[in-house]
Design a protein around this motif. Sequence first.
Motif, short mmCIF file in Angstrom:
data_model
loop_
_atom_site.label_atom_id
_atom_site.label_comp_id
_atom_site.label_asym_id
_atom_site.label_seq_id
_atom_site.Cartn_x
_atom_site.Cartn_y
_atom_site.Cartn_z
N GLU A 11 0.85 -1.18 0.00
CA GLU A 11 0.00 0.00 0.00
C GLU A 11 0.90 1.25 0.00
OE1 GLU A 11 -3.03 -0.59 3.07
OE2 GLU A 11 -3.45 -2.58 2.30
N GLU A 12 0.31 2.41 -0.12
CA GLU A 12 1.08 3.62 -0.43
C GLU A 12 2.23 3.94 0.54
OE1 GLU A 12 -1.81 3.08 -1.43
OE2 GLU A 12 -2.17 4.11 -3.33
N ARG A 50 3.48 2.58 -4.72
CA ARG A 50 3.01 1.27 -4.30
C ARG A 50 4.03 0.15 -4.45
NH1 ARG A 50 -2.22 -0.03 -7.35
NH2 ARG A 50 -2.85 -1.31 -5.57
N ARG A 187 -3.89 1.38 -9.83
CA ARG A 187 -5.03 0.96 -9.03
C ARG A 187 -6.35 1.06 -9.79
NH1 ARG A 187 -5.32 0.68 -3.62
NH2 ARG A 187 -3.74 2.21 -3.13
N LEU A 188 -6.50 2.14 -10.55
CA LEU A 188 -7.76 2.30 -11.27
C LEU A 188 -7.69 1.73 -12.69
CD1 LEU A 188 -10.61 3.81 -11.44
CD2 LEU A 188 -9.31 5.52 -12.75
N LEU A 250 3.91 10.67 -5.19
CA LEU A 250 2.48 10.51 -4.88
C LEU A 250 1.70 9.88 -6.02
CD1 LEU A 250 1.73 13.92 -3.09
CD2 LEU A 250 1.73 11.65 -2.05
N VAL A 251 2.32 9.75 -7.19
CA VAL A 251 1.59 9.24 -8.35
C VAL A 251 2.39 8.15 -9.06
CG1 VAL A 251 0.39 11.42 -8.78
CG2 VAL A 251 2.61 11.06 -9.82
N ASN A 303 -3.33 11.48 -10.68
CA ASN A 303 -2.76 10.14 -10.78
C ASN A 303 -3.59 9.28 -11.73
OD1 ASN A 303 -1.04 7.98 -10.12
ND2 ASN A 303 -2.41 7.29 -8.50
N LEU A 304 -4.32 9.92 -12.64
CA LEU A 304 -5.13 9.10 -13.56
C LEU A 304 -5.44 9.87 -14.84
CD1 LEU A 304 -8.88 8.97 -12.46
CD2 LEU A 304 -7.32 10.81 -11.88
#
Lengths: 785, 307
Positions: A11-12, A50, A187-188, A250-251, A303-304
Amino acid sequence: MPDFLLELFSEEIPARMQAKAADDLRRLVTDALVERGLTYEGAKAFATPRRLALVVGGLAARQPDRHEERKGPRVGAPEKALEGFLKAAGLASIDDAVVQSDPKGDFYVARIHKHGRATTEVIADVMPDIVRGFPWPKSMRWGSGSLRWVRPLHAIVATFAAPQEEAEVIRFEIDGIVSGDVTRGHRLHAPGEIRVKRFDDYVDSLQKAHVVLDAERRRDIIRADARTLAQAQNLELVEDAALIDEVAGLVEWPVVLMGSFEPEFLEVPDEAIRATIRANQKCFVLSDPATGRLANRFILTANLDAADGGAAVIHGNERVVRARLSDARFFWETDKKIRLEDRLEKLKSITFHEKLGTQYERVDRIARLAKELAPLVGADPQKAETAARLAKTDLVTEMVGEFPELQGLMGRYYAAAEGLDPEIAAAIEEHYKPQGPSDRVPTAPVSIAVALADKIDTLVGFWAIDEKPTGSKDPYALRRAALGVVRIVLENGLRLPILKILILALVNYIYQGYPDIDEQHFENLEFLNRIELIKNIQAAVTSEMRSPTIMQGAERFSLRKGGNALVNLIYFMADRLKVQLREQGARHDLVDAVFGSSAPSALEGEGKVRGDGGGSSGQGAAPTPEPSPQGGGESAPASGARQNDDLVLVVRRVEALAKLLATEDGENLLAGYKRAANILKAEEKKDGAGAFEGALDPALLSDPAEIALSGALDVAEPAAADAVAREDFAAATSALGALRPQVDAFFDQIMVNAPDPALRANRLKLLARLRRATRAVADFDRIAG
Amino acid sequence: MTYDPMAPENSFQGLILTLQRYWAEQGCVILQPYDMEVGAGTFHPATTLRALGPRPWKAAYVQPSRRPKDGRYGENPNRFQHYYQFQVILKPSPDNLQELYLDSLKAIGLDPTVHDVRFVEDDWESPTLGAWGLGWECWCDGMEVSQFTYFQQVAGVDCNPVSGELTYGLERLAMYIQGVDRGFDLNFNGRQGAEKITYGDVFRQAEQEYSRFNFEHADVELLKRHFRDAEQECQALLTAGDKDGRHEMAMPAYDQAIKASHAFNLLDARGVISVTERQSYILRVRELAKGCGAAWLKTEAGGAVAA
């Protein structure tokens, strides 16, 4: 040669920990492999929020085989000894051992052939300990397990693949997590399982799964895209390396977007806008080259790849930025309603340090000291005092309460908004400077006075309560403060009697009645005799401060013998100076040599220094509080600290010495000096220290070479001393350098230890004189070579 | 499409009901708020005490939280001395806790394909509870909407197994979903026109009245006495309840620790506690909490085996 690929999927991971974690992983794994005889060609580690990943390239497939011989007991040794040997050597029976003879007899020898293990086995062996013992700054447990990791660890990829060959999975298990060849993407965008074989396809698969593995690449993407977006609006990105690092952590899939806010918010100072947007949103601000100020736009990194092209993300971020900026504007507007001066009272309720009083008391001391310092640095004493009084008032503004990093700067803005003198406003900001080795040093006189007063007050206070930095512990940033003093003095070429200023600062504490100040640290101001100290203190005590308390304090401090907190503090500053000079390329030993020299004190040249300084002290109003201890009779024993408290002179001396030693004369002089010093040392052992310090007898000089050296010293010694007194160190060193031919000739032609004791003593006195002469510039003993 | 007043984007209560339903579906017991004044949802014994000991536990509840110092007399539309937290605790923390959390955001209308949700380092510590954990603040499009913590220690006791705790800041989340900038403007009941009740309608007056109380009128001597009384009662119950290695009154004792904590918060708001006193008050509450944690471990729910 095969490659080893490792990924620890979790996890992060906090952004600030990623780079070091990647580095630690690489170091721990490669060290463990090398320790087990496995060499490799190269290794590189990566981190995303991650995952930590590592590739070790060009690894051997197996450990090398090892052959060793183990010597056992003598043939015919007791059964017990044989058993022990077989067990230790791993042999089944004594028949497996061979017999070797040496002069002491026949011995059993076990020949052990150890087949190297497969690298995959070795890796499977070492990984669990590396993971369990990983040096995270903070780690945690989760669920029902006992494993510790920075955040829950979910999966491990470990593969081993030679080029052109099938990749092999290295299996091991850590607390229920079994290593394999499966990871996950973004993640997405790519939550499903991804099978990986080797590093190349791993990086490609991740890229397709919306994960940019390399932080450097993520940073590049953010920087490049941010610049492009800015340029499209004719704006410039306000670069911020630390923020880029953080955002890249963070990304996994950086998507750079631009948002905007209402132009009205630009009423707030740029720095406050930037602090707001940076701290709360981790967004970049943009500047407008047309105005030189910030633009009403900001850059965010998502982040997406959002389905709506980022519209919702931008909208959301804009709302938060707007809310934060309205807070900032509210702070700015309300803060301006109260004058800085009217905030002073509030400082009474803030403790600076429990033993050193409130911020109010601190400001009072700094203001007094700044006023005293002002004439020495060419500042207006009244302005310096006012600036110092207001310097900390912004600490109780709303804006600084919210953004402590804006301290000083906001004070300046508020001072300017009040219409205060620009020099005062600037000093409020600049008195904190320099914050570190690369920060700018204040150059405006009022700023210098307050900056020095602030730092010196802090240093003296913490030394007074014996809270000096130890090892890596320096909670009050005292090293930084001392380096700040050193840099301000040097870079502005200030001629300051530092020791006396420290005494003034100490007097301020005594005046405030700080009985908590640990007296024992001042018990022995050995370097100043008490008359001098009392004079200093009395002079420092202006009439308004004259009180029984302070007089008692002065008395108290001056009647003891022993301790030396202020001297210690001077040495501490000297150490900062050494570090500073070394970083500028000065030789360490030369700095030591100058600090160790017995050159006359700058303190004694007090009156002259002030005259040279041309300070604006003669403004009439303020009585000159400085003492001028001219009566030579009461001067204290020599001490490096007090002689070398004028940092500018120290530096000039180092420079002159370096120049001298760069010449052939200098080099030979040093060699001659060392020879002289060694002879003296040896002979002093026999005759006692100081045996040759007396004046020599000219009548006993017989050899032309010694007559010549004596004559040369008659010229050089006063010339060097005189040059030092004029602070012309180049002249002083060249006067010494001129001694070289006579020194060389002396050692060529003279036998120092003559059979005639009187002649011997006289020659040694001549060498002692040479030693004394060089001390005018530096302690040549401390020069290497 | 018909307007649904109970949709999370239309009403504050709709948001709460949606979260309750979602977490109920994950097997949580849906509790009601604890009937005492607390500073945060963590204080609810369903979190503080249940996080201790070996027994699995899943619960979710709304907890009204009181932070007397944060009162602004109802003048700041986003700063309240009373607000709501939605609290979820899962013990042991499941492997898919992050996914469960993200799905809960989806359930309240935050579409993950257009919103940027981020887990940003934020470690949690409660000095008064003797508790700490590691985790994140969860950002949605740059706004902090939740706190996500893996408890490592509570009441001075190492958590084993570890609980995962989620705390949703309901007002802020609702503002985001409803698209309003002022907390008082939140639509509470989802009705429109004359029937609409806002958050301000419900709480503005309370904010004004309690701010007066918290900052001006709360009787300092009385509060100090309350603090001492609660402290004594807690200690007395901890002693009286301890029998043959078991404990019979851990929960009533813990209530007294909560009372002491709230008295301290009020005293703090009244501005009568100096820096050093403050530290000592915090330590006193922590000692109570530690005693209660130790007592809890000697109860059935705390995992003690029958004697």
